[in-house]
Design an enzyme around this catalytic site. Structure first.
Site, PDB file in Angstrom:
ATOM      1  N   GLU A  29      26.379  37.966  30.012  1.00  0.00           N
ATOM      2  CA  GLU A  29      25.258  37.788  30.935  1.00  0.00           C
ATOM      3  C   GLU A  29      23.980  37.379  30.215  1.00  0.00           C
ATOM      4  OE1 GLU A  29      25.220  41.481  33.251  1.00  0.00           O
ATOM      5  OE2 GLU A  29      26.585  40.527  34.674  1.00  0.00           O
ATOM      6  N   ASP A  32      33.541  44.746  37.805  1.00  0.00           N
ATOM      7  CA  ASP A  32      32.229  45.341  37.554  1.00  0.00           C
ATOM      8  C   ASP A  32      31.919  46.510  38.484  1.00  0.00           C
ATOM      9  OD1 ASP A  32      29.715  45.847  36.693  1.00  0.00           O
ATOM     10  OD2 ASP A  32      28.770  44.089  37.595  1.00  0.00           O
ATOM     11  N   GLU A  72      25.317  51.535  41.839  1.00  0.00           N
ATOM     12  CA  GLU A  72      24.872  50.153  42.024  1.00  0.00           C
ATOM     13  C   GLU A  72      25.572  49.491  43.212  1.00  0.00           C
ATOM     14  OE1 GLU A  72      25.582  47.783  38.540  1.00  0.00           O
ATOM     15  OE2 GLU A  72      25.087  45.912  39.550  1.00  0.00           O
TER      16      GLU A  72
HETATM   17  C1  GCV Z   1      22.954  46.211  32.530  1.00  0.00           C
HETATM   18  C2  GCV Z   1      26.299  44.333  36.099  1.00  0.00           C
HETATM   19  C3  GCV Z   1      24.958  44.820  36.546  1.00  0.00           C
HETATM   20  C4  GCV Z   1      23.894  44.571  35.498  1.00  0.00           C
HETATM   21  C5  GCV Z   1      24.355  45.243  34.195  1.00  0.00           C
HETATM   22  C6  GCV Z   1      25.694  44.650  33.818  1.00  0.00           C
HETATM   23  C7  GCV Z   1      26.253  45.279  32.568  1.00  0.00           C
HETATM   24  O1  GCV Z   1      26.322  42.945  36.054  1.00  0.00           O
HETATM   25  O2  GCV Z   1      24.608  44.209  37.752  1.00  0.00           O
HETATM   26  O3  GCV Z   1      22.675  45.118  35.932  1.00  0.00           O
HETATM   27  O4  GCV Z   1      23.407  45.056  33.182  1.00  0.00           O
HETATM   28  O5  GCV Z   1      26.617  44.864  34.849  1.00  0.00           O
HETATM   29  O6  GCV Z   1      27.038  46.202  32.713  1.00  0.00           O
HETATM   30  O7  GCV Z   1      25.896  44.879  31.482  1.00  0.00           O
END
Ligand code: GCV
Length: 719
Positions: A308, A382, A410
């Site tokens: 990411e 995720d 989340e």
């Molecule tokens: C900390 C998902 C979440 C992100 C998170 C990522 C990760 O994509 O939406 O906020 O980033 O996972 O676990 O690195």
């Protein structure tokens, strides 16, 4: 009774004014309330047994044991006194003293290992004594909390004979907390770390955080977000990190930091962060040496790399193993660990997202240094409301894998949904990978027993913040609690943990305990039905992940869009990950891979995860068509949330009024949002199925367009 009276009085005084003063438990004390035991006989029995206690030393850890005992016993029994060994009913001992006592009473202290304990009632001379014995002081601390739990849950001390040691070595919270105190995916206020006022200003909350963690065996905390700010490695911040480490040390908690892989460039002034570059290696070594000078028991680093948008060894043509090992060799002389995340996926890979972590890490098995653990999210995508376990579990015999669970919700309704995650954790941990034949559960992979790994770990992405009740919702405290309990013992049942948590947090009344435990145990399944039944996934709002949005189709990367995941079309719905599709099932061991390859043998909870099926496909368990089953589950989910609310309402007067009221307000939101999910998803998918909502079910209130227009500009927790 007291509560009913209080509420009655307030209502008489203030009538229907709406808001009123409610005198009650605000949740700050978590499960460490230690309220007076009202049963006189029981209180007297406990008092006789343990109100006078002896500690075998006066180290910092022994001091915190003494403080906790004094606080807890005074609270529950109105008496507590530290005395010499001969006068004490309770003996807490570590090291040589504990060994001598164990030998005298023929107890096997070896079975307690480095962090475990024995809690026994023994005949000592002509008196009965309760003994907490451990090889180490932190073991004695854990044993003390175990003993206190016996009182908190009103269990007898007579004949106690408990031997316990953790199955997993690193039991770690991951805070996705930024240095400006924003918590990524946090729904309970700001970060509890007040970086600006540290190192001098030390909130009581830091101590209570350490107590709560120690009480459930958590022995590590990663203080900052995996999307790491490189400034954490500057002297300015390391001084603050040291202050927290000093506070947590007596509680057996080590601090770890998330680091940005490009730190040598960003804060070190180098022109590369290539892990094979000597200057880069020296920079990390010097940085690590410096950290250990200030924090001799520093835990190590957590790294999100080439994921990411985060930098990583891939930027320099190096592998994850080369990146991890470079950090590992800097940490090794000090006993530090690297926790290297396997959450990687990239568009350029031209491979389906759920397969990428396995493809990237499986070939690296055996290439990591001994002090590296690869940290894997429970599922291959995720933290969805439900995912099958990641196929990496079991696939890397030479590389210890660390479980990463999300405690913060989340994708599960933030902090207003009533969801106990114990059953979900249990589902994952007890799943059979078949890596070494039947019985090769995920739990055995991560506790290291399946492959005889030297290290093991479990991480939980924390759900806490500055909210007075820590987690934004009292019930969600149980998710922090169950994470710790399962990290200590991945075989423990979610139900047992729920029972003890309710007793310590809400009430010891058996009926209340039974009601709330039952609610908790079904809550995850209910929420899965309200959001993503039958294996649907990633159909929530874009970015903030709040609410339903199966229509999202315009984000930059294909695999950020909902339509990529549900693939609804005129023919049917679901993601074909079977051999006729992207063949993600090939990453699992037989016989699982064959089972998942065929919709007829795929568990219904994962049906649309692995298969794209026609709308009139017949569901085995119910005989309904797929469309009717989907609608049925969405409606059932929403109805079940309503029923949960009614069950909660039935507890009025039985539990603390403030706890009751707070959960009740959140339940109202949960009910509304379950209806919103139901209506939006059913209307959206109906466009493709072109089939009616079965007779007798109420029609959605709004049109699909109206649901699609809803927007949430400042939804909390965004990255
Ligand atoms: C900390 C998902 C979440 C992100 C998170 C990522 C990760 O994509 O939406 O906020 O980033 O996972 O676990 O690195």
């Amino acid at each position: 009774m007291k509560y009913i009276f209080l509420i009655g009085l307030l209502l008489i005084t203030y009538g229907a004014a709406g808001a009123s003063i409610i005198d009650g438990e605000d949740g700050y004390r978590l499960w460490l309330k230690y309220d007076p035991i009202n049963d006189d006989d029981l209180r007297a029995t406990y008092a006789k047994q343990v109100s006078s206690f002896y500690l075998s030393g006066d180290s910092d850890t022994m001091k915190v044991i003494g403080e906790e005992l004094a606080f807890a016993l005074n609270g529950m029994l109105s008496q507590a006194k530290q005395v010499n060994a001969s006068q004490a009913g309770l003996i807490v001992a570590a090291g040589d003293k504990a060994n001598a006592l164990a030998a005298r009473h023929k107890l096997d202290l070896k079975a307690a290992g480095d962090e475990g304990y024995l809690v026994y009632q023994v005949q000592h001379g002509n008196a009965e004594k309760v003994m907490v014995l451990a090889n180490t002081e932190v073991g004695a601390l854990y044993g003390t909390y175990r003993l206190l739990r016996q009182l908190q849950t009103r269990q007898p001390l007579a004949d106690m004979a408990i031997v316990s040691q953790p199955d997993i070595q690193l039991r770690v919270l991951n805070h996705w907390d930024n240095l400006d105190r924003h918590v990524e995916r946090g729904y309970a206020g700001e970060s509890i770390w007040d970086w600006h006022k540290l190192p001098d200003y030390r909130y009581q909350r830091y101590v209570d955080y350490a107590r709560a963690n120690a009480s459930i065996g958590i022995n590590g905390t990663v203080l900052n977000n995996v999307n790491a700010d490189p400034l954490i490695l500057t002297d300015h911040y390391l001084e603050k990190v040291k202050a927290l480490a000093d506070m947590f040390r007596p509680y057996g908690i080590k601090v770890y930091l998330s680091v940005k892989f490009s730190s040598p460039q960003l804060v070190g002034g180098l022109d590369t962060s290539d892990p094979l570059d000597e200057d880069v290696q020296q920079w990390w070594q010097a940085k690590v040496d410096d950290i250990y000078e200030h924090i001799p028991d520093f835990g190590g680093f957590l790294v999100k790399a080439n994921s990411e948008g985060q930098p990583g060894p891939g930027d320099f043509g190096r592998t994850h193993a080369e990146g991890a090992n470079m950090l590992a060799s800097a940490l090794a002389p000090h006993g530090g660990t690297v926790m290297w995340r396997a959450f990687v996926y990239a568009n350029e890979k031209n491979e389906e997202r759920s397969k990428q972590a396995y493809s990237e890490f499986k070939p690296l098995d055996g290439k990591f240094d001994d002090n590296v653990l690869v940290q894997v999210k429970n599922g291959p995508i995720d933290f969805q409301p439900r995912e099958p376990f990641s196929p990496l579990f079991g696939a890397t015999p030479e590389t210890p894998l660390m479980m990463e669970f999300q405690i913060t919700m989340e994708y599960l309704g933030f902090s207003t949904h009533f969801v106990y995650l114990g059953p979900m954790y249990e589902e994952v941990l007890s799943a059979d990978t078949y890596a070494r034949g039947e019985g090769s559960t995920v739990a055995k992979v991560i506790d290291g027993s399946l492959f005889d790994n030297n290290t093991s770990g479990m991480a939980g992405v924390a759900n806490i913040g500055t909210d007075r009740n820590w987690t934004g919702h009292i019930i969600l405290q149980s998710n922090w609690y169950v994470f710790g309990r399962m990290a200590w013992n991945p075989q423990i049942s979610a139900e047992q943990v729920a029972d003890e948590w309710v007793r310590m947090t809400l009430s010891n009344d058996n009926e209340v305990v039974a009601t709330v435990t039952e609610m908790m145990m079904k809550s995850h399944e209910i929420t899965v039905n309200t959001m993503t039944p039958l294996g649907l996934h990633h159909i929530m709002g874009a970015g903030h992940h709040y609410g339903p949005a199966p229509w999202v189709d315009s984000l930059g990367r294909a695999d950020w869009n909902s339509v990529y995941y549900h693939r609804a079309d005129d023919e049917g719905i679901g993601f074909d990950r079977s051999p006729s599709g992207v063949n993600a099932v090939e990453q699992y061991f037989s016989p699982l891979k064959e089972q998942l390859a065929d919709p007829a043998t795929t568990p219904e909870k994962y049906l649309l995860w692995f298969h794209h099926l026609p709308w009139d496909y017949q569901i085995k368990s119910s005989g309904r068509t797929l469309w009717d089953e989907l609608v049925h589950r969405y409606y059932k989910g929403a109805n079940d949330v309503k029923a949960l609310e009614q069950q909660w309402d039935s507890l009025k007067g039985e539990i603390d009024p403030l706890q009751f009221h707070q959960v009740q307000m959140a339940m109202d939101i949960h009910v509304k949002e379950a209806l919103w999910w139901r209506n939006a998803c059913v209307l959206y998918f109906q466009q493709f199925s072109d089939m009616p909502i079965p007779d007798g079910l109420p029609k959605p209130e709004k049109s699909l367009k109206q649901y699609q227009k809803m927007s949430f500009p400042h939804a909390p927790g965004q990255g």
